[in-house]
Scaffold this motif. Sequence first.
Motif, PDB file in Angstrom:
ATOM      1  N   ALA A  37       0.643  -1.175   0.160  1.00 24.40           N
ATOM      2  CA  ALA A  37       0.097   0.114  -0.072  1.00 24.40           C
ATOM      3  C   ALA A  37       0.773   1.274   0.076  1.00 24.40           C
ATOM      4  O   ALA A  37       0.594   2.410  -0.762  1.00 24.40           O
ATOM      5  CB  ALA A  37      -1.038   0.215   1.136  1.00 24.40           C
ATOM      6  N   LEU A  38       1.953   1.237   0.626  1.00 22.64           N
ATOM      7  CA  LEU A  38       3.010   2.295   0.794  1.00 22.64           C
ATOM      8  C   LEU A  38       3.845   2.580  -0.419  1.00 22.64           C
ATOM      9  O   LEU A  38       4.701   3.433  -0.641  1.00 22.64           O
ATOM     10  CB  LEU A  38       3.630   2.344   1.972  1.00 22.64           C
ATOM     11  N   GLN A  39       3.680   1.443  -1.507  1.00 28.58           N
ATOM     12  CA  GLN A  39       4.378   1.523  -2.705  1.00 28.58           C
ATOM     13  C   GLN A  39       5.891   1.399  -2.767  1.00 28.58           C
ATOM     14  O   GLN A  39       6.523   1.808  -3.548  1.00 28.58           O
ATOM     15  CB  GLN A  39       3.856   2.581  -3.510  1.00 28.58           C
ATOM     16  N   ARG A  41       7.686   2.976  -0.892  1.00 28.49           N
ATOM     17  CA  ARG A  41       8.509   4.276  -0.938  1.00 28.49           C
ATOM     18  C   ARG A  41       8.882   4.755   0.449  1.00 28.49           C
ATOM     19  O   ARG A  41       8.279   4.560   1.502  1.00 28.49           O
ATOM     20  CB  ARG A  41       7.368   5.292  -1.628  1.00 28.49           C
ATOM     21  N   TRP A  44       7.224   7.542   2.292  1.00 29.12           N
ATOM     22  CA  TRP A  44       5.894   7.241   2.610  1.00 29.12           C
ATOM     23  C   TRP A  44       5.964   6.151   4.217  1.00 29.12           C
ATOM     24  O   TRP A  44       5.199   6.260   4.967  1.00 29.12           O
ATOM     25  CB  TRP A  44       5.009   6.516   1.567  1.00 29.12           C
ATOM     26  N   LEU A  51       0.409   8.605   2.080  1.00 27.59           N
ATOM     27  CA  LEU A  51      -0.300   7.665   1.445  1.00 27.59           C
ATOM     28  C   LEU A  51      -1.740   8.002   0.710  1.00 27.59           C
ATOM     29  O   LEU A  51      -2.304   7.369   0.072  1.00 27.59           O
ATOM     30  CB  LEU A  51      -0.710   6.174   2.412  1.00 27.59           C
ATOM     31  N   GLY A  54      -1.993   7.845  -2.765  1.00 25.22           N
ATOM     32  CA  GLY A  54      -1.526   6.573  -3.391  1.00 25.22           C
ATOM     33  C   GLY A  54      -2.617   6.314  -4.397  1.00 25.22           C
ATOM     34  O   GLY A  54      -2.021   5.298  -5.324  1.00 25.22           O
ATOM     35  N   SER A  58      -3.795   1.774  -3.871  1.00 25.96           N
ATOM     36  CA  SER A  58      -3.396   1.879  -2.583  1.00 25.96           C
ATOM     37  C   SER A  58      -4.492   1.886  -1.516  1.00 25.96           C
ATOM     38  O   SER A  58      -4.265   1.273  -0.480  1.00 25.96           O
ATOM     39  CB  SER A  58      -2.343   3.153  -2.124  1.00 25.96           C
ATOM     40  N   LEU A  62      -4.703  -0.836   1.491  1.00 29.35           N
ATOM     41  CA  LEU A  62      -4.856  -0.252   3.084  1.00 29.35           C
ATOM     42  C   LEU A  62      -5.971  -1.052   3.615  1.00 29.35           C
ATOM     43  O   LEU A  62      -5.739  -1.507   4.678  1.00 29.35           O
ATOM     44  CB  LEU A  62      -4.912   1.017   3.092  1.00 29.35           C
ATOM     45  N   ILE A 125      -8.784   8.269   0.790  1.00 34.88           N
ATOM     46  CA  ILE A 125      -7.503   8.254  -0.386  1.00 34.88           C
ATOM     47  C   ILE A 125      -8.444   8.159  -1.744  1.00 34.88           C
ATOM     48  O   ILE A 125      -8.071   8.857  -2.601  1.00 34.88           O
ATOM     49  CB  ILE A 125      -6.900   6.734  -0.144  1.00 34.88           C
TER      50      ILE A 125
END
Length: 239
Positions: A37-39, A41, A44, A51, A54, A58, A62, A125
Amino acid sequence: MTGLTRETRLSPRVAIVGALIVALALGLVSDLLFVAALQFRPDWFADPALLVAGGPGSAELLKWAALADLFSYYLPTAVVALGLWAAFRRRHSVVAGAALVGALAYAIAGSIGAASLAMAGPTLIREYAQPGADQPAIAATFGLLIAVVFRALWQLVDGVFIAVWVMGIGVLVRTDQPGFAQLSRTLGALFLVGVVFNVLELGLARDATLGIVFIAWFAWDIWLAALVWRRRSPFDAMG
């Protein structure tokens, strides 16, 4: 009737070990989903509030990460704690009771956080990604959600409650299983150190401590499951 009695007597031991297996397996799934979900990164990871940008992918990750978290780190803990309390309540009722209260408080507070994140986080999101959305306001709301769930519930309140539980178990088994008792005390101390770093807003130190905590906690769960399943003292009288 004999078979039924034997099966009934085995149930507390099976329930504890089964809950620990679920916690370990789903906990790993939850961790992987959060990472996805945080890719992957690093920025993040340091600030999960980012996020919010995202996108739908994402958001869905999540949701399932938080639900897996609910059914791994929190609800199974209540099952394990109740089983251990039943085993230890006659040995030292005060310590066993305090440990149970810590575990149940941890499970309740953590479950509220996980459920809130699973239901509210993905919605925010998706709204952030909509054309014409008030992105600053949505980002502020999402940031508040992250602060409450991650920093206030999971890394502050829950850190104290889970430390009470594992250190209490360490006291209860210190005579029969000194090695496991030492690991329990160490794990509890690490939880409290993480709480201090969180309160002081030392993000890097907090996150590094949490990394060590998860490794120690994984070992703690496996060791406890082995002790209970093999009926090692003081779990030898457990049905």
